[in-house]
Design a protein around this motif. Structure first.
Motif, short mmCIF file in Angstrom:
data_model
loop_
_atom_site.label_atom_id
_atom_site.label_comp_id
_atom_site.label_asym_id
_atom_site.label_seq_id
_atom_site.Cartn_x
_atom_site.Cartn_y
_atom_site.Cartn_z
N LEU A 107 0.83 -1.21 0.00
CA LEU A 107 0.00 0.00 0.00
C LEU A 107 0.87 1.26 0.00
N HIS A 152 2.91 1.47 -3.29
CA HIS A 152 2.04 1.82 -4.40
C HIS A 152 1.76 3.33 -4.41
N GLU A 153 1.47 3.89 -3.27
CA GLU A 153 1.17 5.32 -3.20
C GLU A 153 2.35 6.15 -3.71
N ASP A 163 -3.92 -4.20 -7.79
CA ASP A 163 -4.61 -3.63 -6.63
C ASP A 163 -3.81 -3.94 -5.37
N PRO A 164 -3.12 -2.96 -4.80
CA PRO A 164 -2.28 -3.24 -3.64
C PRO A 164 -3.06 -3.67 -2.40
N SER A 165 -4.37 -3.36 -2.37
CA SER A 165 -5.16 -3.76 -1.20
C SER A 165 -5.26 -5.28 -1.09
N ALA A 222 -2.42 -6.68 1.38
CA ALA A 222 -2.31 -5.99 2.66
C ALA A 222 -1.46 -6.77 3.66
#
Length: 248
Positions: A166, A169-170, A197-199, A202
């Protein structure tokens, strides 16, 4: 009498190279530094020929040096008397702990002969798993991205050890990258996952990598025209592309 550093590949037992398999089958002892490499080696070596080595999970350099000295002291006598192997996932010379063993042996047991058997690395295997093509002439930088770091700069990067997807990715998106993630690619242990999708990532997993490419990067290969809409290659059997003489 030789110590072989054998790359096992990313984790699937049938991705061990032919040479690596031959070395493992003929070695008197096969040393494994961890559970995952041990499980791959066991597909090619009976358990009674596996030698386990203990390495503490720590960043303390003195503790690690002590462990590597002990490992070298265990391996060296056997390598003087016969052929032994030390296995590692991926390639022994690419983001591998094997370098520590090699340097320790050179310092304390310089008479041990050493040979490296390269293995399929995530550096190359990721491209197939993620459906990415790195064209001739394209640059690709290798970086680490542990604990949420997001290195930037090159047009294309392969990032290892993405343990906080997360945060990584940001940082990459803010810097103008498109990012695809791969977890446990070509590994028999655990679930393989490919996602943008990094979520979905997690939970931290050391065996996660990312491919980052600049969003505005334009690549135009000579054969790209064949797949462009409205511009296909001429078919020599097509009447429209045949010469006047051929149509007569």
């Amino acid at each position: 009498m030789t110590l072989y550093g054998v790359g096992l590949g990313p984790g699937e037992s049938d991705l061990v190279t032919v040479r690596g398999k031959r070395v493992l089958e003929n070695a008197d002892v096969v040393y494994s530094p961890g559970r995952l490499s041990r499980s791959v080696a066991l597909e090619h070596v009976p358990e009674e020929r596996i030698g386990d080595l203990e390495f503490p999970m720590t960043r303390d350099e003195e503790t690690l040096r002590t462990a590597w000295k002990a490992a070298a002291a265990e391996i060296a006598p056997n390598a003087r008397e016969g052929d032994v192997a030390f296995v590692t996932l991926g390639d022994p010379n690419v983001y591998s702990t094997f370098g520590h063993l090699r340097r320790t042996l050179e310092a304390f047991h310089p008479d041990v002969d050493l040979e490296i058997v390269p293995g399929v690395s995530a550096v190359t295997a990721f491209a197939t798993a993620l459906g990415v093509e790195i064209e001739a002439g394209a640059g690709l930088s290798l970086r680490e991205a542990a604990d949420g770091t997001a290195p930037t700069g090159p047009d294309r990067m392969i990032l290892f050890k993405v343990t906080d997807a997360l945060a990584t990715h940001e940082g990459l998106v803010d810097a103008g990258y498109d990012v695809t993630y791969g977890r446990r690619l070509f590994m028999e242990q655990g679930e393989t996952l490919v996602t943008d999708d990094p979520s979905e990532l997690a939970d931290r997993d050391y065996y996660t990598l990312a491919y980052a490419e600049k969003r505005d990067l334009e690549v135009e290969s000579a054969t790209a025209v064949f797949t462009q809409d409205g511009d296909s290659a001429a078919d020599p059997n097509d009447d429209e592309s045949a010469s006047d003489d051929e149509r007569e």
